[in-house]
Motif scaffolding. Structure first.
Motif, PDB file in Angstrom:
ATOM      1  N   GLU A   6      16.968 -61.408  -1.787  1.00  0.00           N
ATOM      2  CA  GLU A   6      16.336 -60.867  -3.146  1.00  0.00           C
ATOM      3  C   GLU A   6      15.897 -59.612  -1.470  1.00  0.00           C
ATOM      4  O   GLU A   6      15.250 -60.112  -0.840  1.00  0.00           O
ATOM      5  N   ILE A   7      15.754 -58.833  -2.320  1.00  0.00           N
ATOM      6  CA  ILE A   7      15.201 -56.869  -1.469  1.00  0.00           C
ATOM      7  C   ILE A   7      13.963 -56.750  -2.091  1.00  0.00           C
ATOM      8  O   ILE A   7      15.086 -55.931  -3.314  1.00  0.00           O
ATOM      9  N   HIS A   8      13.399 -55.734  -1.520  1.00  0.00           N
ATOM     10  CA  HIS A   8      11.949 -55.399  -1.918  1.00  0.00           C
ATOM     11  C   HIS A   8      12.498 -53.796  -1.169  1.00  0.00           C
ATOM     12  O   HIS A   8      11.890 -53.895  -0.030  1.00  0.00           O
ATOM     13  N   VAL A   9      12.772 -52.786  -2.308  1.00  0.00           N
ATOM     14  CA  VAL A   9      12.603 -51.433  -1.093  1.00  0.00           C
ATOM     15  C   VAL A   9      12.047 -50.441  -1.488  1.00  0.00           C
ATOM     16  O   VAL A   9      11.302 -50.870  -2.916  1.00  0.00           O
ATOM     17  N   VAL A  10      10.958 -50.277  -0.889  1.00  0.00           N
ATOM     18  CA  VAL A  10      10.403 -49.159  -0.686  1.00  0.00           C
ATOM     19  C   VAL A  10      10.492 -47.544  -0.186  1.00  0.00           C
ATOM     20  O   VAL A  10      11.089 -47.755   0.726  1.00  0.00           O
ATOM     21  N   MET A  11      10.649 -46.969  -1.105  1.00  0.00           N
ATOM     22  CA  MET A  11      11.154 -45.862  -1.139  1.00  0.00           C
ATOM     23  C   MET A  11      10.408 -44.303  -1.237  1.00  0.00           C
ATOM     24  O   MET A  11      10.346 -44.065  -2.447  1.00  0.00           O
ATOM     25  N   GLY A  12      10.812 -43.302  -0.679  1.00  0.00           N
ATOM     26  CA  GLY A  12       9.885 -42.205  -1.395  1.00  0.00           C
ATOM     27  C   GLY A  12      11.238 -41.007  -2.102  1.00  0.00           C
ATOM     28  O   GLY A  12      12.251 -41.276  -2.029  1.00  0.00           O
ATOM     29  N   ASN A  13      10.420 -39.837  -1.950  1.00  0.00           N
ATOM     30  CA  ASN A  13      11.344 -38.710  -2.656  1.00  0.00           C
ATOM     31  C   ASN A  13      12.657 -38.767  -1.909  1.00  0.00           C
ATOM     32  O   ASN A  13      13.033 -38.353  -0.739  1.00  0.00           O
ATOM     33  N   GLU A  14      13.536 -37.358  -3.202  1.00  0.00           N
ATOM     34  CA  GLU A  14      14.577 -37.321  -2.433  1.00  0.00           C
ATOM     35  C   GLU A  14      14.364 -36.007  -1.166  1.00  0.00           C
ATOM     36  O   GLU A  14      15.089 -36.060   0.010  1.00  0.00           O
ATOM     37  N   ALA A  15      13.453 -35.517  -1.069  1.00  0.00           N
ATOM     38  CA  ALA A  15      13.112 -34.310  -0.171  1.00  0.00           C
ATOM     39  C   ALA A  15      13.191 -35.384   1.513  1.00  0.00           C
ATOM     40  O   ALA A  15      13.316 -34.216   2.186  1.00  0.00           O
ATOM     41  N   SER A  35       1.882 -59.855   1.870  1.00  0.00           N
ATOM     42  CA  SER A  35       2.716 -60.366   0.128  1.00  0.00           C
ATOM     43  C   SER A  35       3.135 -62.291   0.400  1.00  0.00           C
ATOM     44  O   SER A  35       3.268 -62.722   1.481  1.00  0.00           O
ATOM     45  N   PRO A  36       2.019 -63.032  -0.238  1.00  0.00           N
ATOM     46  CA  PRO A  36       2.188 -64.709  -0.207  1.00  0.00           C
ATOM     47  C   PRO A  36       3.743 -65.000  -0.556  1.00  0.00           C
ATOM     48  O   PRO A  36       3.549 -64.752  -1.332  1.00  0.00           O
ATOM     49  N   ALA A  37       3.782 -65.680   0.288  1.00  0.00           N
ATOM     50  CA  ALA A  37       4.935 -66.524   0.767  1.00  0.00           C
ATOM     51  C   ALA A  37       6.440 -65.305   0.026  1.00  0.00           C
ATOM     52  O   ALA A  37       7.201 -66.065  -1.028  1.00  0.00           O
ATOM     53  N   PRO A  38       6.336 -64.061   0.791  1.00  0.00           N
ATOM     54  CA  PRO A  38       7.727 -64.106  -0.183  1.00  0.00           C
ATOM     55  C   PRO A  38       8.602 -64.376  -0.370  1.00  0.00           C
ATOM     56  O   PRO A  38       9.385 -64.724   0.643  1.00  0.00           O
ATOM     57  N   LYS A  39       9.365 -63.945  -1.407  1.00  0.00           N
ATOM     58  CA  LYS A  39      11.040 -64.334  -1.341  1.00  0.00           C
ATOM     59  C   LYS A  39      11.827 -63.146  -0.894  1.00  0.00           C
ATOM     60  O   LYS A  39      13.506 -63.734  -0.738  1.00  0.00           O
ATOM     61  N   ALA A  40      11.309 -61.967  -1.153  1.00  0.00           N
ATOM     62  CA  ALA A  40      12.551 -61.192  -0.776  1.00  0.00           C
ATOM     63  C   ALA A  40      11.546 -60.483   0.520  1.00  0.00           C
ATOM     64  O   ALA A  40      10.738 -60.420   1.169  1.00  0.00           O
ATOM     65  N   GLY A  82      23.160 -49.704  -5.836  1.00  0.00           N
ATOM     66  CA  GLY A  82      23.357 -49.986  -7.361  1.00  0.00           C
ATOM     67  C   GLY A  82      23.969 -51.937  -6.894  1.00  0.00           C
ATOM     68  O   GLY A  82      23.902 -52.279  -7.859  1.00  0.00           O
ATOM     69  N   GLY A  83      24.626 -51.738  -5.500  1.00  0.00           N
ATOM     70  CA  GLY A  83      25.128 -53.381  -6.456  1.00  0.00           C
ATOM     71  C   GLY A  83      24.316 -54.783  -5.854  1.00  0.00           C
ATOM     72  O   GLY A  83      24.504 -55.279  -6.464  1.00  0.00           O
ATOM     73  N   LEU A  84      22.939 -54.269  -5.785  1.00  0.00           N
ATOM     74  CA  LEU A  84      21.829 -54.832  -5.228  1.00  0.00           C
ATOM     75  C   LEU A  84      21.246 -54.720  -6.217  1.00  0.00           C
ATOM     76  O   LEU A  84      21.068 -56.515  -7.095  1.00  0.00           O
ATOM     77  N   HIS A  85      21.093 -54.520  -6.719  1.00  0.00           N
ATOM     78  CA  HIS A  85      20.530 -54.299  -8.855  1.00  0.00           C
ATOM     79  C   HIS A  85      21.678 -54.731  -9.048  1.00  0.00           C
ATOM     80  O   HIS A  85      20.590 -55.919 -10.351  1.00  0.00           O
ATOM     81  N   ARG A  86      22.684 -54.244  -9.167  1.00  0.00           N
ATOM     82  CA  ARG A  86      23.691 -55.206  -9.898  1.00  0.00           C
ATOM     83  C   ARG A  86      23.887 -56.728  -9.952  1.00  0.00           C
ATOM     84  O   ARG A  86      24.448 -58.084 -10.598  1.00  0.00           O
ATOM     85  N   ALA A  87      23.679 -57.173  -8.766  1.00  0.00           N
ATOM     86  CA  ALA A  87      23.664 -58.615  -8.666  1.00  0.00           C
ATOM     87  C   ALA A  87      22.444 -59.001  -8.410  1.00  0.00           C
ATOM     88  O   ALA A  87      22.361 -60.380  -8.531  1.00  0.00           O
ATOM     89  N   GLY A  88      21.271 -58.856  -9.241  1.00  0.00           N
ATOM     90  CA  GLY A  88      19.943 -58.815  -9.844  1.00  0.00           C
ATOM     91  C   GLY A  88      19.114 -58.861  -8.371  1.00  0.00           C
ATOM     92  O   GLY A  88      17.967 -60.081  -8.453  1.00  0.00           O
ATOM     93  N   LEU A  89      19.347 -58.839  -7.152  1.00  0.00           N
ATOM     94  CA  LEU A  89      18.428 -58.613  -5.979  1.00  0.00           C
ATOM     95  C   LEU A  89      17.931 -57.610  -5.888  1.00  0.00           C
ATOM     96  O   LEU A  89      16.549 -57.726  -4.237  1.00  0.00           O
ATOM     97  N   LEU A  90      17.965 -56.650  -6.504  1.00  0.00           N
ATOM     98  CA  LEU A  90      16.831 -55.309  -6.157  1.00  0.00           C
ATOM     99  C   LEU A  90      15.530 -55.244  -6.612  1.00  0.00           C
ATOM    100  O   LEU A  90      15.529 -54.989  -7.895  1.00  0.00           O
ATOM    101  N   SER A  91      13.923 -55.094  -6.580  1.00  0.00           N
ATOM    102  CA  SER A  91      12.827 -54.545  -7.036  1.00  0.00           C
ATOM    103  C   SER A  91      13.088 -53.213  -6.186  1.00  0.00           C
ATOM    104  O   SER A  91      13.051 -52.719  -5.046  1.00  0.00           O
ATOM    105  N   LEU A  92      12.187 -51.844  -6.339  1.00  0.00           N
ATOM    106  CA  LEU A  92      12.262 -51.483  -6.105  1.00  0.00           C
ATOM    107  C   LEU A  92      11.322 -50.546  -6.657  1.00  0.00           C
ATOM    108  O   LEU A  92      10.508 -50.888  -7.012  1.00  0.00           O
TER     109      LEU A  92
END
Length: 349
Positions: A6-15, A35-40, A82-92
């Protein structure tokens, strides 16, 4: 994806300006530490291709000063969200924005948190944690979040990044610029109190300001892409660029490497475009369309929306343009930053 990590992405804007970059780096670091015992795995992602990073001159300057190599950063073209999300692995987690562009609409359901210093333009899903506070810098909200966390997480490196970012965003905490709030001032004071060795405010602000406005060696296309935001509808794409030279220099060619605009616009820009030119004083707008006469009509409608805007009123005054494909204005309301104009443009679309 193969390891079902699992991947938790922190992302800013396109600028991907300094505020977006530092907010993403600092918040991802904080989440990874607390984060306590994070899976991501927490990953800050800079929302531009790596090839465009050199255009963010104030960001490259500050990270270089703090010893953060570009090789340690992850850019949008280096991770398949997109691939991570389709695999159910993405938090954003979105920082310094809260509306994903149309091309990323499929990622909306992966958004679990928003941290932005703009007022909300749309509601989020009930399970999404939202912080939207009208402060001068998103880095202020990140600083508050970290300061409220466990002691020791805020280290000198993170403090230096946040300190410089808030000072640049809030024009060295100058009330005359109309951007700073008491919370921005409080966060700068907090960082300085915890880390007295941070550089003087004037020193870091002037260094970052000089780096931000350094466009020496950039072509016209690079200048347009340096601080670019894009809005789109079914009929029109608007490219809104902050340009750090005088309008006369931009339209006049600006010397070697800066070609004059043509009726066709630039090859990279589909449809019509709206371009914002920001010299020192006053502010100017340029607007042109390309293609057939019908293709030029939507930008004219957008210009009309800007002329007639009341929230806020831009106090636009038409200027004589040397090019028939370019309409130009002087903007009397210098406090109406691009952040305040974007809602007008979205409504026009």
């Amino acid at each position: 994806v193969q390891r079902h990590q699992e991947i938790h992405v922190v992302m800013g804007n396109e600028a991907c300006d300094l505020d977006s970059t530092v907010s993403a780096l600092a918040l991802a670091y904080f989440l990874a530490k607390t984060s306590p015992a994070p899976k991501a795995t927490f990953i800050p992602v800079l929302n531009i291709p790596r090839a465009d990073f050199a255009l963010r001159t104030e960001t490259t300057f500050l990270l270089r000063e703090q010893g953060i190599p570009a090789a340690s950063l992850i850019f949008r073209d280096e991770i398949d969200l997109g691939g991570l999300h389709r695999a159910g692995l993405l938090s954003l987690t979105l920082v310094d924005h809260h509306v994903l562009p149309g091309a990323d609409a499929a990622l909306e359901e992966a958004v679990v948190e928003v941290l932005d210093h703009r007022l909300l333009e749309r509601d989020r899903a009930p399970g999404c944690q939202v912080t939207a506070e009208p402060v001068g810098s998103c880095a202020t909200l990140v600083t508050e979040r970290i300061a409220q966390g466990p002691p020791g997480v805020l280290d000198r490196l993170t403090a230096a990044l946040l300190h410089g970012t808030i000072l640049l965003d809030c024009v060295n905490l100058s009330p005359a610029a109309g951007k700073v709030t008491p919370r921005d001032v409080a966060c700068v004071s907090l960082l300085e109190a915890r880390f007295p060795e941070l550089p003087a405010r004037d020193t870091i602000f002037e260094a970052l300001q000089a780096a931000k406005f350094d466009v020496s060696g950039l072509t016209t296309e690079q200048m347009l892409r340096k601080d670019l935001k894009v809005l789109s509808s079914d009929e029109l794409v608007l490219a809104i660029s902050a340009i750090y030279v005088d309008l006369e220099v931009m339209l006049g060619g600006g010397g070697a490497g800066h070609p004059k605009p043509s009726a066709r616009g630039s090859q990279w820009e589909p449809g019509g475009s709206l371009l914002r030119f920001v010299p020192k004083d006053p502010q100017f707008w340029g607007c042109w369309g390309r293609g057939s006469p019908s293709a030029a009509l939507p930008p004219l409608q957008v210009c009309r929306a800007l002329e007639e805007a009341t929230t806020p009123s831009l106090h636009l005054q038409p200027l004589l343009s040397p090019w028939s494909c370019v309409g130009t204005y002087a903007q009397g309301n210098a406090l109406a930053s691009r952040k305040k104009v974007l809602p007008i443009l979205r409504a026009a679309l």
